[in-house]
Design an enzyme around this catalytic site. Structure first.
Site, mmCIF file in Angstrom:
data_model
loop_
_atom_site.group_PDB
_atom_site.id
_atom_site.type_symbol
_atom_site.label_atom_id
_atom_site.label_comp_id
_atom_site.label_asym_id
_atom_site.label_seq_id
_atom_site.Cartn_x
_atom_site.Cartn_y
_atom_site.Cartn_z
ATOM 1 C CE LYS A 67 -25.291 3.106 32.312
ATOM 2 N NZ LYS A 67 -25.428 2.035 33.498
ATOM 3 N NE ARG A 80 -31.755 2.809 33.472
ATOM 4 C CZ ARG A 80 -30.754 3.668 33.963
ATOM 5 N NH1 ARG A 80 -30.338 4.732 33.208
ATOM 6 N NH2 ARG A 80 -30.256 3.654 34.959
ATOM 7 N NE ARG A 102 -23.416 5.540 42.351
ATOM 8 C CZ ARG A 102 -24.104 5.188 41.173
ATOM 9 N NH1 ARG A 102 -23.213 5.096 40.067
ATOM 10 N NH2 ARG A 102 -25.324 5.030 41.132
ATOM 11 N NE ARG A 144 -27.504 7.877 41.859
ATOM 12 C CZ ARG A 144 -27.295 7.082 40.617
ATOM 13 N NH1 ARG A 144 -26.353 7.449 39.908
ATOM 14 N NH2 ARG A 144 -28.333 6.427 40.263
ATOM 15 N NE ARG A 162 -30.251 2.269 40.359
ATOM 16 C CZ ARG A 162 -29.100 2.797 40.973
ATOM 17 N NH1 ARG A 162 -28.882 2.916 42.396
ATOM 18 N NH2 ARG A 162 -28.329 3.187 40.155
HETATM 19 P P1 AMP Z 1 -28.921 6.441 36.440
HETATM 20 O O1 AMP Z 1 -28.186 7.709 37.060
HETATM 21 O O2 AMP Z 1 -28.652 6.097 35.148
HETATM 22 O O3 AMP Z 1 -28.520 5.126 37.330
HETATM 23 O O4 AMP Z 1 -30.398 6.480 36.797
HETATM 24 C C1 AMP Z 1 -31.182 6.699 38.061
HETATM 25 C C2 AMP Z 1 -32.433 6.456 37.907
HETATM 26 O O5 AMP Z 1 -33.060 7.409 37.095
HETATM 27 C C3 AMP Z 1 -32.873 5.074 37.143
HETATM 28 O O6 AMP Z 1 -32.997 4.116 38.404
HETATM 29 C C4 AMP Z 1 -34.299 5.449 36.677
HETATM 30 O O7 AMP Z 1 -35.310 5.362 37.711
HETATM 31 C C5 AMP Z 1 -33.853 6.933 35.987
HETATM 32 N N1 AMP Z 1 -33.604 6.909 34.857
HETATM 33 C C6 AMP Z 1 -32.493 7.269 34.160
HETATM 34 N N2 AMP Z 1 -32.457 7.024 32.830
HETATM 35 C C7 AMP Z 1 -33.503 6.446 32.608
HETATM 36 C C8 AMP Z 1 -34.112 5.969 31.372
HETATM 37 N N3 AMP Z 1 -33.307 6.261 30.185
HETATM 38 N N4 AMP Z 1 -35.517 5.356 31.443
HETATM 39 C C9 AMP Z 1 -36.019 5.488 32.393
HETATM 40 N N5 AMP Z 1 -35.486 5.849 33.839
HETATM 41 C C10 AMP Z 1 -34.260 6.410 33.682
#
Ligand code: AMP
Length: 193
Positions: free
Chosen positions: A14, A89, A128, A134, A145
């Site tokens: 994404k 999400r 990654r 991260r 996740r």
């Molecule tokens: P991402 O970078 O999209 O993989 O997000 C990393 C982490 O941020 C996720 O594992 C969640 O803990 C948190 N996170 C990101 N977007 C959301 C969302 N829309 N709702 C809830 N938690 C989020």
């Protein structure tokens, strides 16, 4: 205005594809993951709260994320459209986003879902993790996740499928091939800027 959700599990591409799309179509990118990492990096109260969940691979509570999105949309009244990456999400987030956009006299037009087999997701995310820095790109948290995705996030696809807005596509071809597939769908609504 054209609003797109790029949907899919962690590691489905994404972030990478959002970068390509926003350049081609001049859309404003809203990634809740990036926004949350920025809050964590700045040590804000929101960031401190979010970090507890993120480090464990859990979703951050809906109200925290929804509040953040609303102000980001308001910051860009000039936008040609938005590309939402990593949001919504949960079904509650999708319902909140629909209401928010309706209030602003717009809507989600298209949801593009990148489908990638689980083993490939893990391989990509572990790789990654070697360079991303991260805190959630290690095998233990990655597994959690992906579990959260199937437990809470996958339902978002059904929410938009019921509205006739969902398009599923293979996300494990090359970056270029996937981008071509995505643009074929987007071009039905909006031409590159
Ligand atoms: P991402 O970078 O999209 O993989 O997000 C990393 C982490 O941020 C996720 O594992 C969640 O803990 C948190 N996170 C990101 N977007 C959301 C969302 N829309 N709702 C809830 N938690 C989020």
């Amino acid at each position: 205005m054209f609003n797109l959700i790029l949907f899919g599990p962690p590691g489905s591409g994404k972030g990478t594809q959002s970068e390509n799309i926003l350049k081609a179509y001049k859309l404003v990118h809203i990634s809740t993951g990036d926004l949350l990492r920025d809050e964590v990096g700045r040590g804000t109260p929101l960031g401190k709260e979010a970090k507890k969940y993120m480090d464990q691979g859990f979703l951050v509570p809906d109200e925290v994320v929804i509040g953040m999105i609303s102000s980001k949309i308001d910051e860009r009244p000039d936008a040609r459209g938005f590309i939402f990456d990593g949001f919504p999400r949960t079904k509650a987030q999708a319902e909140a986003l629909d209401k928010l956009l309706e209030f602003k006299n717009t809507q989600i037009h298209l949801v593009l879902s990148l489908e990638v087999p689980e083993a490939e997701l893990i391989t990509r995310l572990v790789k990654r993790g070697e360079t991303s820095g991260r805190s959630d790109d290690n095998e233990e948290v990655i597994t959690k996740r992906i579990k959260e995705y199937y437990a809470k996030t996958e339902a978002v696809a059904g929410h938009y499928d019921a509205q006739g807005k969902l398009e599923r596509m293979k996300g494990d071809n090359s970056i270029e091939d996937t981008f071509r597939q995505l643009t074929k769908e987007i071009d039905k609504y909006l031409l590159p800027a």
